[in-house]
Design a protein around this motif. Structure first.
Motif, PDB file in Angstrom:
ATOM      1  N   ILE A  39       3.197 -26.721  22.435  1.00  0.00           N
ATOM      2  CA  ILE A  39       2.517 -25.308  21.767  1.00  0.00           C
ATOM      3  C   ILE A  39       1.902 -24.444  22.925  1.00  0.00           C
ATOM      4  O   ILE A  39       2.323 -23.029  23.004  1.00  0.00           O
ATOM      5  CB  ILE A  39       1.723 -25.513  20.673  1.00  0.00           C
ATOM      6  CG1 ILE A  39       2.244 -26.170  19.551  1.00  0.00           C
ATOM      7  CG2 ILE A  39       1.011 -24.154  20.178  1.00  0.00           C
ATOM      8  CD1 ILE A  39       1.310 -26.706  18.475  1.00  0.00           C
ATOM      9  N   HIS A  40       1.313 -24.913  23.678  1.00  0.00           N
ATOM     10  CA  HIS A  40       0.757 -24.181  24.784  1.00  0.00           C
ATOM     11  C   HIS A  40       1.736 -23.419  25.849  1.00  0.00           C
ATOM     12  O   HIS A  40       1.479 -22.319  26.142  1.00  0.00           O
ATOM     13  CB  HIS A  40      -0.377 -25.221  25.815  1.00  0.00           C
ATOM     14  CG  HIS A  40      -1.041 -24.471  26.886  1.00  0.00           C
ATOM     15  ND1 HIS A  40      -0.344 -24.722  28.203  1.00  0.00           N
ATOM     16  CD2 HIS A  40      -2.078 -23.783  27.085  1.00  0.00           C
ATOM     17  CE1 HIS A  40      -1.244 -24.014  29.022  1.00  0.00           C
ATOM     18  NE2 HIS A  40      -2.047 -23.250  28.365  1.00  0.00           N
ATOM     19  N   THR A  41       2.934 -24.036  25.942  1.00  0.00           N
ATOM     20  CA  THR A  41       3.869 -23.684  26.632  1.00  0.00           C
ATOM     21  C   THR A  41       4.819 -22.835  25.803  1.00  0.00           C
ATOM     22  O   THR A  41       5.561 -21.811  26.627  1.00  0.00           O
ATOM     23  CB  THR A  41       4.753 -24.763  26.840  1.00  0.00           C
ATOM     24  OG1 THR A  41       3.937 -25.829  28.165  1.00  0.00           O
ATOM     25  CG2 THR A  41       5.970 -24.377  27.890  1.00  0.00           C
ATOM     26  N   THR A  42       4.731 -22.715  24.547  1.00  0.00           N
ATOM     27  CA  THR A  42       5.747 -21.957  23.820  1.00  0.00           C
ATOM     28  C   THR A  42       5.033 -20.844  22.949  1.00  0.00           C
ATOM     29  O   THR A  42       5.764 -19.836  22.555  1.00  0.00           O
ATOM     30  CB  THR A  42       6.726 -22.800  23.019  1.00  0.00           C
ATOM     31  OG1 THR A  42       5.761 -23.561  22.075  1.00  0.00           O
ATOM     32  CG2 THR A  42       7.504 -23.644  23.733  1.00  0.00           C
ATOM     33  N   ALA A  43       3.907 -21.067  22.707  1.00  0.00           N
ATOM     34  CA  ALA A  43       3.095 -20.360  21.579  1.00  0.00           C
ATOM     35  C   ALA A  43       3.691 -20.511  20.354  1.00  0.00           C
ATOM     36  O   ALA A  43       3.613 -19.394  19.439  1.00  0.00           O
ATOM     37  CB  ALA A  43       2.656 -18.786  21.985  1.00  0.00           C
ATOM     38  N   ASP A  44       4.419 -21.286  20.312  1.00  0.00           N
ATOM     39  CA  ASP A  44       5.019 -21.602  18.822  1.00  0.00           C
ATOM     40  C   ASP A  44       4.742 -22.838  18.207  1.00  0.00           C
ATOM     41  O   ASP A  44       4.634 -23.986  18.579  1.00  0.00           O
ATOM     42  CB  ASP A  44       6.513 -21.837  19.127  1.00  0.00           C
ATOM     43  CG  ASP A  44       7.489 -21.669  17.802  1.00  0.00           C
ATOM     44  OD1 ASP A  44       7.052 -22.161  16.803  1.00  0.00           O
ATOM     45  OD2 ASP A  44       8.712 -21.613  18.216  1.00  0.00           O
ATOM     46  N   PHE A  45       3.792 -22.546  17.035  1.00  0.00           N
ATOM     47  CA  PHE A  45       3.294 -23.852  16.214  1.00  0.00           C
ATOM     48  C   PHE A  45       4.349 -24.525  15.448  1.00  0.00           C
ATOM     49  O   PHE A  45       4.093 -25.741  14.910  1.00  0.00           O
ATOM     50  CB  PHE A  45       2.352 -23.054  15.352  1.00  0.00           C
ATOM     51  CG  PHE A  45       1.084 -22.903  16.033  1.00  0.00           C
ATOM     52  CD1 PHE A  45      -0.048 -23.668  16.201  1.00  0.00           C
ATOM     53  CD2 PHE A  45       0.635 -21.675  16.664  1.00  0.00           C
ATOM     54  CE1 PHE A  45      -1.183 -23.653  16.869  1.00  0.00           C
ATOM     55  CE2 PHE A  45      -0.524 -21.311  17.218  1.00  0.00           C
ATOM     56  CZ  PHE A  45      -1.455 -22.300  17.581  1.00  0.00           C
ATOM     57  N   LYS A 188      15.490 -25.628  18.204  1.00  0.00           N
ATOM     58  CA  LYS A 188      14.779 -25.141  19.309  1.00  0.00           C
ATOM     59  C   LYS A 188      14.386 -26.451  20.293  1.00  0.00           C
ATOM     60  O   LYS A 188      14.792 -27.547  20.053  1.00  0.00           O
ATOM     61  CB  LYS A 188      13.152 -24.882  18.639  1.00  0.00           C
ATOM     62  CG  LYS A 188      13.234 -23.551  17.896  1.00  0.00           C
ATOM     63  CD  LYS A 188      11.973 -23.040  17.500  1.00  0.00           C
ATOM     64  CE  LYS A 188      11.928 -21.786  16.854  1.00  0.00           C
ATOM     65  NZ  LYS A 188      10.751 -21.446  16.111  1.00  0.00           N
ATOM     66  N   THR A 192      11.293 -25.666  29.402  1.00  0.00           N
ATOM     67  CA  THR A 192       9.940 -25.505  29.393  1.00  0.00           C
ATOM     68  C   THR A 192       9.359 -26.718  28.472  1.00  0.00           C
ATOM     69  O   THR A 192       8.197 -27.316  28.714  1.00  0.00           O
ATOM     70  CB  THR A 192       9.362 -24.206  29.189  1.00  0.00           C
ATOM     71  OG1 THR A 192      10.038 -23.745  27.952  1.00  0.00           O
ATOM     72  CG2 THR A 192       9.692 -23.153  30.154  1.00  0.00           C
TER      73      THR A 192
END
Lengths: 205, 205
Positions: A39-45, A188, A192
């Motif tokens: 999540i830190h890498t994608t900002a996608d929860f 998805k 990364t």
């Protein structure tokens, strides 16, 4: 302009925000570390819901990383994203054959993807590596075949190709194989994401 | 297992699916190509809503790429993802200084991020490059300062750092600067997104 410039404070604060926003969603310690780093890498929860980690994946990967396992990636980007300093301290290295001249030549001759040929090349000498597939479903299909034919016995397969053609299918196949895996459900994923998963494992050691 | 193995067919089919699923959302030709390539890279349709492209961005970038402009990235991953063969044919190169020993040393001394120092190093000799920031808001804040101080006049800033601390703010700042930019609103972005934007521009030439 006032903003945080100290690297470790930025990362700490980021993980605090992620933990807070995950709210009621909690995970076993090490599983949580993998999910939060993605999540830190994608900002996608959404990754909190679509990451699938086989029960033996973390222990198998940690054991292999400790003994200096080599990692094979399908892209130069995944290779670039993996913390090679940390991996090198443990004795391991990252290999990516996608840009090799002989791989390109052979892929063209056979009319198949370079990713497929790069996997053929990767397994020539080693059976027990960690594989990180962030881009090419075709590479993941090839790994499946190698596993079924008992040509390899990976310590871990990180199967997170992103995409619209074959990506979801290639990942689902891995649930039926007897190998440690970390995959995403659906379309998805990406280089990364693959690198973040390996780094999360490295930072556990 | 039957699956598509021919590279250009996989990409064609992917873009068809993306276009279909975008449905009523249509864009000017070249803007659409950028948006679709980012979706192709992330499988995340939200990028159709959060990418912001300044009116002069595409033309400025194409003109610069045609004359062999150099590209500076904040990460090795973004560098790895850019099509350097195509860029090289036009006379350009990609530079990333984040792993340089002198950059690490100076960052440690000053207690700031390596990304900030890598931008200082990048602008020492060239004023008119293309910048791709996929990871570090601090790098983007530095570029903003350089632009305001008239130290640089970039041909394009691709400002797509991902993250929870400073990322959204660092990107919003660029809307008020008189430079060609492509940014994302909010937290999302990343090195793969930055590389995809550059590749979309390269494939227009």
């Amino acid at each position: 302009m006032d903003y945080i410039k100290v690297p470790h404070l930025i990362e700490e604060k980021s993980f605090e925000i992620i933990t807070e926003e995950l709210g009621n969603k909690t995970f076993p310690e090490e599983i949580g570390r993998i999910i939060k780093r993605v999540i830190h890498t994608t900002a996608d929860f959404q990754y909190a819901d679509i990451l699938v980690i086989s029960p033996d994946a973390v222990e198998s990967a940690k054991e292999a990383l400790r003994r200096g396992v080599n990692i094979v990636t399908d892209t130069q980007m995944a290779k670039a994203g993996i913390n090679k300093t940390k991996l090198g301290e443990l004795g391991g290295d990252v290999h990516c054959y996608i840009s090799d001249v002989d791989v390109a030549k052979r892929a063209k001759e056979k009319g198949i993807t370079r990713a497929m040929v790069s996997m053929e090349k990767a397994i020539e000498n080693e059976k027990n590596q960690i594989f990180v597939i962030g881009n090419a479903p075709t590479a993941l299909f090839e790994l499946k075949r190698f596993i079924e034919e008992k040509k390899i016995q990976p310590a871990l397969v990180v199967g997170v190709p992103v995409g619209f053609v074959g990506a979801a299918e290639s990942k689902e196949e891995f649930k039926h194989l007897n190998v440690p895996y970390i995959i995403t459900r659906g379309r998805k994923g990406g280089s990364t994401v693959g690198a973040a998963i390996i780094n999360a494992l490295l930072y556990m050691l």
